[in-house]
Scaffold this motif. Sequence first.
Motif, PDB file in Angstrom:
ATOM      1  N   GLY A  81       1.090  -0.907  -0.157  1.00  0.00           N
ATOM      2  CA  GLY A  81       0.207  -0.094   0.355  1.00  0.00           C
ATOM      3  C   GLY A  81       0.991   1.062   0.335  1.00  0.00           C
ATOM      4  O   GLY A  81       0.663   1.783   1.265  1.00  0.00           O
ATOM      5  N   GLU A  82       1.702   1.702  -1.381  1.00  0.00           N
ATOM      6  CA  GLU A  82       2.379   2.459  -1.114  1.00  0.00           C
ATOM      7  C   GLU A  82       2.974   2.500  -2.561  1.00  0.00           C
ATOM      8  O   GLU A  82       2.251   2.047  -3.380  1.00  0.00           O
ATOM      9  CB  GLU A  82       3.618   2.802  -0.846  1.00  0.00           C
ATOM     10  CG  GLU A  82       4.109   1.868  -1.161  1.00  0.00           C
ATOM     11  CD  GLU A  82       6.139   1.576  -0.463  1.00  0.00           C
ATOM     12  OE1 GLU A  82       6.806   2.790  -0.817  1.00  0.00           O
ATOM     13  OE2 GLU A  82       6.489   0.622   0.086  1.00  0.00           O
ATOM     14  N   VAL A  83       2.991   3.370  -3.457  1.00  0.00           N
ATOM     15  CA  VAL A  83       3.737   4.135  -4.420  1.00  0.00           C
ATOM     16  C   VAL A  83       5.143   4.432  -4.258  1.00  0.00           C
ATOM     17  O   VAL A  83       5.422   5.823  -3.106  1.00  0.00           O
ATOM     18  CB  VAL A  83       2.816   5.705  -5.010  1.00  0.00           C
ATOM     19  CG1 VAL A  83       1.221   4.606  -5.792  1.00  0.00           C
ATOM     20  CG2 VAL A  83       2.568   6.692  -4.885  1.00  0.00           C
ATOM     21  N   PHE A  84       5.822   4.673  -5.103  1.00  0.00           N
ATOM     22  CA  PHE A  84       6.920   5.021  -4.983  1.00  0.00           C
ATOM     23  C   PHE A  84       8.030   5.679  -6.437  1.00  0.00           C
ATOM     24  O   PHE A  84       7.735   4.866  -7.080  1.00  0.00           O
ATOM     25  CB  PHE A  84       8.002   3.969  -3.825  1.00  0.00           C
ATOM     26  CG  PHE A  84       7.974   2.783  -4.659  1.00  0.00           C
ATOM     27  CD1 PHE A  84       9.064   2.168  -5.463  1.00  0.00           C
ATOM     28  CD2 PHE A  84       7.012   1.636  -4.264  1.00  0.00           C
ATOM     29  CE1 PHE A  84       9.898   0.806  -5.304  1.00  0.00           C
ATOM     30  CE2 PHE A  84       7.280   0.410  -5.157  1.00  0.00           C
ATOM     31  CZ  PHE A  84       7.973   0.071  -5.238  1.00  0.00           C
ATOM     32  N   THR A  85       9.094   6.151  -5.406  1.00  0.00           N
ATOM     33  CA  THR A  85      10.257   6.184  -7.280  1.00  0.00           C
ATOM     34  C   THR A  85      11.567   6.724  -6.886  1.00  0.00           C
ATOM     35  O   THR A  85      11.761   6.344  -5.018  1.00  0.00           O
ATOM     36  CB  THR A  85       9.702   7.151  -8.849  1.00  0.00           C
ATOM     37  OG1 THR A  85      10.411   7.350  -9.282  1.00  0.00           O
ATOM     38  CG2 THR A  85       9.889   8.327  -7.233  1.00  0.00           C
ATOM     39  N   SER A  86      12.506   6.599  -7.097  1.00  0.00           N
ATOM     40  CA  SER A  86      13.749   7.003  -7.067  1.00  0.00           C
ATOM     41  C   SER A  86      13.894   8.637  -7.811  1.00  0.00           C
ATOM     42  O   SER A  86      13.584   7.979  -9.259  1.00  0.00           O
ATOM     43  CB  SER A  86      15.373   5.391  -7.834  1.00  0.00           C
ATOM     44  OG  SER A  86      14.829   5.173  -6.729  1.00  0.00           O
ATOM     45  N   PRO A  87      13.877   9.429  -6.756  1.00  0.00           N
ATOM     46  CA  PRO A  87      14.429  10.807  -7.248  1.00  0.00           C
ATOM     47  C   PRO A  87      15.328  10.965  -8.215  1.00  0.00           C
ATOM     48  O   PRO A  87      16.725  10.156  -8.509  1.00  0.00           O
ATOM     49  CB  PRO A  87      14.617  11.593  -5.674  1.00  0.00           C
ATOM     50  CG  PRO A  87      13.698  10.613  -5.119  1.00  0.00           C
ATOM     51  CD  PRO A  87      14.413   9.324  -5.370  1.00  0.00           C
ATOM     52  N   VAL A  88      16.124  11.494  -9.353  1.00  0.00           N
ATOM     53  CA  VAL A  88      17.182  11.371  -9.828  1.00  0.00           C
ATOM     54  C   VAL A  88      18.045  12.484  -9.014  1.00  0.00           C
ATOM     55  O   VAL A  88      18.190  12.981  -8.273  1.00  0.00           O
ATOM     56  CB  VAL A  88      17.050  12.888 -11.374  1.00  0.00           C
ATOM     57  CG1 VAL A  88      18.259  13.333 -11.569  1.00  0.00           C
ATOM     58  CG2 VAL A  88      15.465  12.647 -12.025  1.00  0.00           C
ATOM     59  N   GLU A  89      19.406  11.799  -9.108  1.00  0.00           N
ATOM     60  CA  GLU A  89      20.186  11.661  -7.924  1.00  0.00           C
ATOM     61  C   GLU A  89      20.716  13.270  -7.572  1.00  0.00           C
ATOM     62  O   GLU A  89      20.988  13.326  -6.069  1.00  0.00           O
ATOM     63  CB  GLU A  89      21.430  10.783  -8.461  1.00  0.00           C
ATOM     64  CG  GLU A  89      21.296   9.478  -8.114  1.00  0.00           C
ATOM     65  CD  GLU A  89      20.404   8.788  -9.165  1.00  0.00           C
ATOM     66  OE1 GLU A  89      20.348   7.849  -8.738  1.00  0.00           O
ATOM     67  OE2 GLU A  89      19.874   9.639  -9.922  1.00  0.00           O
ATOM     68  N   ASP A  90      20.244  13.590  -8.305  1.00  0.00           N
ATOM     69  CA  ASP A  90      21.428  15.461  -7.689  1.00  0.00           C
ATOM     70  C   ASP A  90      20.219  16.777  -7.877  1.00  0.00           C
ATOM     71  O   ASP A  90      20.847  18.058  -8.165  1.00  0.00           O
ATOM     72  CB  ASP A  90      22.747  15.758  -9.024  1.00  0.00           C
ATOM     73  CG  ASP A  90      22.010  15.864 -10.468  1.00  0.00           C
ATOM     74  OD1 ASP A  90      20.445  15.142 -10.875  1.00  0.00           O
ATOM     75  OD2 ASP A  90      22.670  16.056 -11.330  1.00  0.00           O
ATOM     76  N   SER A  91      18.900  15.938  -7.833  1.00  0.00           N
ATOM     77  CA  SER A  91      18.092  16.815  -8.016  1.00  0.00           C
ATOM     78  C   SER A  91      17.150  17.547  -6.366  1.00  0.00           C
ATOM     79  O   SER A  91      16.745  18.754  -6.277  1.00  0.00           O
ATOM     80  CB  SER A  91      16.854  16.358  -8.574  1.00  0.00           C
ATOM     81  OG  SER A  91      16.215  15.433  -7.658  1.00  0.00           O
ATOM     82  N   ALA A  92      17.421  16.662  -5.078  1.00  0.00           N
ATOM     83  CA  ALA A  92      16.607  16.753  -4.392  1.00  0.00           C
ATOM     84  C   ALA A  92      17.425  18.189  -3.731  1.00  0.00           C
ATOM     85  O   ALA A  92      18.690  18.476  -3.271  1.00  0.00           O
ATOM     86  CB  ALA A  92      17.088  16.169  -3.279  1.00  0.00           C
ATOM     87  N   ALA A  96       8.013   8.164  -1.591  1.00  0.00           N
ATOM     88  CA  ALA A  96       7.505   7.874  -1.961  1.00  0.00           C
ATOM     89  C   ALA A  96       5.751   8.273  -0.985  1.00  0.00           C
ATOM     90  O   ALA A  96       6.111   8.669  -0.343  1.00  0.00           O
ATOM     91  CB  ALA A  96       7.472   6.284  -1.321  1.00  0.00           C
ATOM     92  N   ILE A  97       4.989   7.269  -1.227  1.00  0.00           N
ATOM     93  CA  ILE A  97       3.854   7.858  -0.504  1.00  0.00           C
ATOM     94  C   ILE A  97       3.365   6.581   0.270  1.00  0.00           C
ATOM     95  O   ILE A  97       2.706   5.765  -0.667  1.00  0.00           O
ATOM     96  CB  ILE A  97       2.677   8.831  -1.453  1.00  0.00           C
ATOM     97  CG1 ILE A  97       3.684   9.404  -1.896  1.00  0.00           C
ATOM     98  CG2 ILE A  97       1.299   9.363  -0.317  1.00  0.00           C
ATOM     99  CD1 ILE A  97       2.993  10.175  -3.482  1.00  0.00           C
ATOM    100  N   GLY A  98       2.862   6.687   1.400  1.00  0.00           N
ATOM    101  CA  GLY A  98       2.103   5.395   2.067  1.00  0.00           C
ATOM    102  C   GLY A  98       0.430   5.411   2.027  1.00  0.00           C
ATOM    103  O   GLY A  98      -0.142   6.893   1.738  1.00  0.00           O
TER     104      GLY A  98
END
Length: 370
Positions: free
Chosen positions: A230-241, A298-300
């Motif tokens: 019960g979540e949706v997730f990704t991997s952010p672009v590494e140098d973007s946060a 991710a978002i729970g």
Amino acid sequence: MRLPMNNILQKYAALLVHYCLRVQPGDRVFISTTTLAEPLVREVYREALDAGAALVECDLAFRERERLLLHYGSADALKTPPALMKLAMETFECYLNIRAPHNLRELQNAPSDRQSLRQEGLRPINKTYFERIADRRLRRNLCQYPTDAAAQEAGMSLSEYEHFVFNACKLFEENPIEAWLQLRAEQQRIVDHLNACSTVRYIGPNTDIAFSTAGRTWINSDGQNNMPSGEVFTSPVEDSAQGVVHFSFPALYQGREVEGITLWVKDGYIEKWEARRGQDFLDYIFTLPGTRRFGEAAIGTNYAIRRMTKNILFDEKIGGTIHMAIGQSYLQCGGKNESSVHWDLITDMTQGGEIWADGACIYRNGQFLQ
């Protein structure tokens, strides 16, 4: 009315074999757990063979196995990967990891230098594991078997914790697989919208962090990789946060608990960090390769899980929370960061939290707006 334990474990095994692992005739299945989970292992073993599995191998860890290795093992022993695990990660089609802890604080006082040697030995296995789940050559699932240690950590009696685990897995439903298919459909709408966006921003108490997801994929976590999910997730672009993020939930890793973590981030790199409790351990973690970038955002979405149990398998799924993981990225999302660490850190979004995607608010106070 509560089902007898043998019936509920049969339903659990059927869900794990047919929905989570999708065992096919000829598949080789590897089960990793502890001796405490033997009742569930027995049911999964029978169900997998009945589904046509060609081989079902089990690794049942005894009490304090890892602690004894860290305490008495030579450097060579610590750096030598476990042979059966290595073979399974390289060649098997299915992997089931059943969490069934004897003692969640078993490794709390293990020397960090010896833990680092062990992580060095496990690194090739972890790399193969992430590569093979990314292209689906390895179908894997992480689940929970209720034990006294996990129940105590959650602040519950064992019977209360059993009910919590089985309810979170939808095992009290007449047809658990149908229930998970319904959740999959509900989450797909969220994933479709996020995959059409390229920037995401989390805003909340002591938190304002933005990151790019351009070229990355949001995944619908519907119980096939984790049970429950019960979540949706990704991997952010590494140098973007960019920005600051505060995690309101206690974070546990390697038997250590850290509270009140705040991270300051520039160009994807964690430049500064602090914790209300456990600062020394957090300092150690950020000395490890790859840990100063995010591997997951991710978002729970599981609103059936309503309380923290100090178990990331459940806590990261709590509806009304977000989490970010430092360290290893998910290749299936397009992530490129590599690390022996993947540590999920969670924060509550129900008290004024917002999520913005491509400049539009899509989520407020723990709920999606449409």
